[in-house]
Write an enzyme that holds these catalytic residues in place. Structure first.
Site, PDB file in Angstrom:
ATOM      1  CB  VAL A 529      -0.912   0.018   1.246  1.00 23.74           C
ATOM      2  CG1 VAL A 529      -1.824   1.220   1.220  1.00 23.74           C
ATOM      3  CG2 VAL A 529      -1.731  -1.257   1.319  1.00 23.74           C
ATOM      4  CG  ASP A 640      -8.144 -10.866   8.057  1.00 25.31           C
ATOM      5  OD1 ASP A 640      -7.867 -11.341   9.181  1.00 25.31           O
ATOM      6  OD2 ASP A 640      -7.275 -10.517   7.243  1.00 25.31           O
TER       7      ASP A 640
END
Ligand SMILES: *[C@@H]1O[C@H](CO)[C@@H](O)[C@H](O)[C@H]1NC(C)=O
Ligand SMILES: *[C@@H]1O[C@H](CO)[C@@H](O)[C@H](O)[C@H]1NC(C)=O
Ligand SMILES: *[C@@H]1O[C@H](CO)[C@@H](O)[C@H](O)[C@H]1NC(C)=O
Ligand SMILES: *[C@@H]1O[C@H](CO)[C@@H](O)[C@H](O)[C@H]1NC(C)=O
Ligand SMILES: *[C@@H]1O[C@H](CO)[C@@H](O)[C@H](O)[C@H]1NC(C)=O
Ligand SMILES: *[C@@H]1O[C@H](CO)[C@@H](O)[C@H](O)[C@H]1NC(C)=O
Length: 834
Positions: A529, A640
């Site tokens: 990212v 998650d």
């Protein structure tokens, strides 16, 4: 009166002496702890002086980078014997040793040179390499140094320093971690060169006598198992073997930026570069990521090998070598690989055995290996055949087509696959035919397992591309390039298409400085990212999906579809996407405060999150999750949820991120059985981890774990109470049960917490982690419990509550056979064979 005068005089003299800002300390001078005096290396790179680390008040003598604004200490003299007042003085004693005394003239540390000064005047000098040396005043030859700090490193080595053994004197130079950032005294972790078998370097946790990470053996060019991202001629890490010495060192030839290599208090090796404009240490470009899912030592057990691309594309990270099968197939299925693999067929121990060549691998632990640098590969095979306990062989040196012979006996431990590079390993297997037979049978299943997802993936990709192309044409014709979807656009399109602005790849490349490492924020499940700034100044976060992961396509489509539809103040907003030349990018709003785990698990930063802020975060997460479960049109199970997936905006408002794993589920289904178990151990509910059953209640479980982490400031995966053999959940439950819940509360919030609110939060957390899904509250109930002051039900004992590393017996009532889970930081995916 006389005494007083005398005292003032002495004080004055010391004061004059200590006004030292030179690069040499001679016998007549002292270096005092007055906050100003120091010794600086001639080039001005390093500084020696007194400091207090972090929040500690203790005083230490140390060396740090002079030009780095975050004081970064690379060497400490008195790491075990801090000076408790501020009257430290460093001087050269009559024997030519450096001596550090406290205010009462008591020696706290001295250099203990082995060479004597022989009445020849000595000086101490700090060199540009950061080496503090004691030498004769009239002799600058490094060979004649009487003592040097480089022989006694603490937790750092810097360019040019040696790590390893001087065999002639028996001197070992190794790294020992600090206890914590506030305490330089020797911690649990060491990084050293082991000379048994073929020399290799390992990080060990000496409190448990276990290895945690290993550099693979040196193959003549590199350490097998360290992946070099950018082969850079300026950076050179090598092993040097002479008759007298064996050591490793690195050199940075173009030393325009400070570079350091250290073993941090958590036992991780870091290679970091200082960027002045960034005001921060950043992971060096030289070695990519030292720690990924495959790096924990011996993750896959004996004869098992880890593959990072497999792990990242949603398959089992570990695989047995060809000709081997899991020793405990049941455990293997739930991602406990620790029992490793065994030969599929009996070895004949004669000429019948074959050797299987594995081309690119991190060579196994060499502790019990044997080697000879001059033997050929053919002789090596012959030698290995001679002894039935020889399990594998390889060359020692990769250069000139390979030379030397290394033999392994017993189990092969700690291997991982690479795409290229490295020495081939030849592993003994039963007869050739047996190996072929088993591998082709396995191959059939494997091909199906690969082909079907690939076809689905390709179809999905074609679909996404078509949609994107369509959208792009539409956008281009409208001349729309802004990233924020306008309200009009939202209302206009209610269909199932991707209602997202498509952005040109070039625009994102420009915004992220061509995906430069300086812009990298972190590594997500399916790719890195980056932070970016668009031309109009808007800050964005860009997730670049790794090209290598085929199943990432599936996930990409999923994520885009899900998030585009979701709008809530506690969910991260997806602003756009880009699909060009096989590159898939997701563009999110930028969260200036990174993720929750950065704060709550950090001693310093946790101070900035007081209880009201944490309570707000807990409420926000609960509301975001409730929206996902109930209010959004799609109804999503996150699957998650963890601290790393909760991002914080500039006002510390939480936003749930990473829907790559989310699945929508139909209204009438309350539990779905999945073939793929996806999530992060520790946060996974028992029925989900073991049976692949997921429901909104498995998200409740993850929320409960997260809530207890937020209150306690402890990581589920790192907390282990050895006295009671309890994990964080068990510990919390026990304290709660005994009415000692205040013992659970993070010290950082002790001052700011409202004890009835905290107690309530703990109780809700414990209700969420109960073993039976039907006992756990759903998020509607959680939100209402957080809001009200009604009495709450009493929680039952949690699902998993004993030591989370060796879960010998399951407390989970649905599942009685032996089950065991290894704990892994990363989101992992397990193929369930049903
Ligand atoms: C400190 O001790 C050393 C010897 O141990 C002595 O030479 C020195 O004079 C003492 N200094 C003071 C200030 O007492
Ligand atoms: C100094 O070094 C000698 C020999 O290496 C050792 O025996 C002695 O214990 C050391 N003294 C201190 C105080 O560390
Ligand atoms: C330094 O001085 C000592 C004694 O004054 C002498 O023995 C030695 O040879 C000198 N060394 C050098 C390199 O000049
Ligand atoms: C050293 O690195 C800097 C910045 O990376 C670069 O500008 C310079 O040209 C390099 N010098 C040499 C001699 O390679
Ligand atoms: C290594 O192998 C060579 C060639 O086979 C042999 O001459 C030599 O003695 C061996 N060295 C050792 C230490 O075994
Ligand atoms: C085989 O190798 C092992 C380990 O080096 C050794 O202990 C054993 O004696 C060897 N056996 C034979 C028959 O050479």
């Amino acid at each position: 009166m006389n005494n007083l005068l005398c005292f003032i005089l002495i004080f004055f003299l010391i004061f004059i002496d200590t006004g030292l800002a030179a690069d040499i300390l001679n016998v007549k001078q002292t270096l005092g702890d007055d906050g100003n005096s120091s010794i600086v290396s001639p080039g001005g790179e390093f500084e020696l002086g007194f400091f207090s680390p972090g929040s500690s008040k203790n005083r230490y003598l140390g060396i740090w980078f002079k030009n780095v604004s975050n004081r970064t200490v690379v060497w400490v003299a008195n790491r075990e014997t801090p000076i408790l007042d501020t009257f430290g003085v460093l001087r050269i004693d009559v024997n030519g040793n450096l001596e550090l005394v406290n205010g009462r003239n008591i020696t706290m540390w001295f250099s203990n040179s082995t060479k004597s000064s022989k009445n020849n005047p000595v000086v101490a000098q700090l060199m540009d390499s950061s080496n503090l040396v004691i030498r004769y005043e009239n002799d600058t030859d490094p060979e004649n140094y009487l003592w040097q700090s480089a022989d006694h490193p603490t937790d750092h080595i810097l360019s040019g320093m040696k790590l390893g053994w001087d065999l002639s004197t028996g001197l070992e130079r190794y790294l020992r971690s600090w206890k914590s950032v506030n305490d330089p005294s020797p911690g649990n972790y060491s990084f050293r060169m082991y000379l048994e078998g073929y020399p290799q370097m390992k990080v060990a946790d000496d409190s448990t006598s276990t290895t945690s990470f290993r550099f693979g053996p040196w193959d003549g060019i590199q350490f097998s198992g360290l992946s070099f991202d950018i082969p850079d001629l300026n950076f050179d890490l090598k092993l040097i073997v002479t008759d007298d010495e064996i050591y490793s060192k690195f050199d940075v030839n173009n030393n325009s930026r400070p570079v350091r290599f250290d073993l941090n208090p958590d036992g991780y090796i870091e290679l970091l570069t200082w960027f002045d404009n960034f005001k921060n240490w950043t992971f060096s470009q030289y070695i990519s990521v030292l720690y990924d899912e495959c790096d924990p030592y011996g993750l896959c057990g004996a004869f098992g090998s880890c593959d990072i691309t497999r792990a990242q594309s949603g398959q089992s990270a570990c695989e047995c070598l060809g000709g081997f099968v899991p020793r405990s197939p049941e455990k293997w299925k739930v991602a406990d690989w620790s029992d490793g693999c065994v030969h599929a067929a009996q070895l004949s121990c004669g000429s019948g055995d074959g050797f299987q060549k594995i081309p690119n691998i991190k060579l196994p632990d060499t502790q019990t290996s044997w080697f000879n640098r001059s033997m050929s590969l053919a002789d090596c095979e012959t030698e290995c055949r001679k002894n039935c306990s020889c399990t594998a062989y390889s060359n020692v040196d990769i250069r000139q087509g390979g030379s030397g012979c290394m033999l392994w006996f017993d189990d092969l431990i700690d291997m991982r696959n690479y795409a290229d590079n490295g020495l081939p390993l030849y592993v003994r297997t039963a007869t050739k035919s047996a190996v072929d037979g088993s591998s082709s049978k396995k191959g059939g299943v494997k091909i199906l397992a690969i082909v079907i997802p690939v076809i689905i993936g390709l179809l999905a990709l074609v679909g996404v591309i078509l949609i994107c192309l369509y959208r792009k044409r539409k956008l281009r014709s409208k001349g729309l390039v802004a990233l924020k979807p306008s309200d009009d656009a939202e209302n206009e399109n209610e269909g199932k298409d991707l209602e997202l602005p498509l952005v040109e790849f070039e625009e994102i490349a420009k915004a992220t400085n061509n995906f430069s490492l300086n812009n990298k924020l972190g590594e997500g499940g399916f790719g890195p990212v980056y932070k970016g700034i668009l031309d109009d100044g808007q800050e964005i976060a860009v997730k670049r999906l790794s090209k290598t992961s085929k199943q990432g396509l599936d996930e990409f489509k999923n994520e885009v579809k899900c998030i585009a539809e979701l709008q809530h103040r506690n969910l991260v907003r997806l602003l756009g996407c880009s699909i060009e030349n096989g590159e898939m990018l997701l563009i999110y709003e930028y969260m200036s405060n990174k993720s929750l785990d950065v704060f709550i698990f950090d001693k310093e930063l946790s101070m900035s999150l007081d209880w009201p802020k944490r309570y707000n975060i807990i409420n926000g997460i609960a509301k975001g999750l409730l929206y996902l479960h109930q209010d959004s049109r799609l109804r999503i199970i996150h699957r998650d949820l963890k601290a790393g997936n909760v991002l914080l905006d500039h006002e510390m408002n939480p936003k749930i991120s990473d829907f790559g794993l989310a699945r929508s589920f139909a209204d009438n289904e309350s539990a779905v059985n999945t073939v793929r178990v996806v999530g992060t151990y520790g946060y996974m509910a028992p029925e989900y981890a073991i049976e692949g059953l997921f429901s909104i209640k498995s998200d409740s479980y993850s929320f409960g774990v997260l809530l207890l982490e937020i209150v306690s400031g402890k990581k589920i995966r790192q907390f282990y109470n050895s006295k009671d053999n309890l994990n964080l959940l068990g510990h919390a439950w026990k304290l709660f049960d005994e009415g000692k819940f205040t013992d659970l509360i993070d010290e950082a919030i002790m001052g700011s917490c409202n004890s009835s609110e905290v107690l309530r939060a703990i109780q809700i957390g414990l209700l969420c982690v109960q073993p039976y899904p039907q006992d756990r509250p759903n998020m509607t109930y959680v939100v209402s419990m957080l809001d009200s002051e009604n009495e709450l039900p009493k929680p039952k004992q949690p699902g998993f509550f004993t030591d989370n590393r060796v879960q010998q017996r399951s407390e989970y009532p649905f599942y009685n056979s032996e089950s065991s889970l290894t704990i892994n930081d990363l989101s992992i995916t397990v193929l369930d064979p049903r």
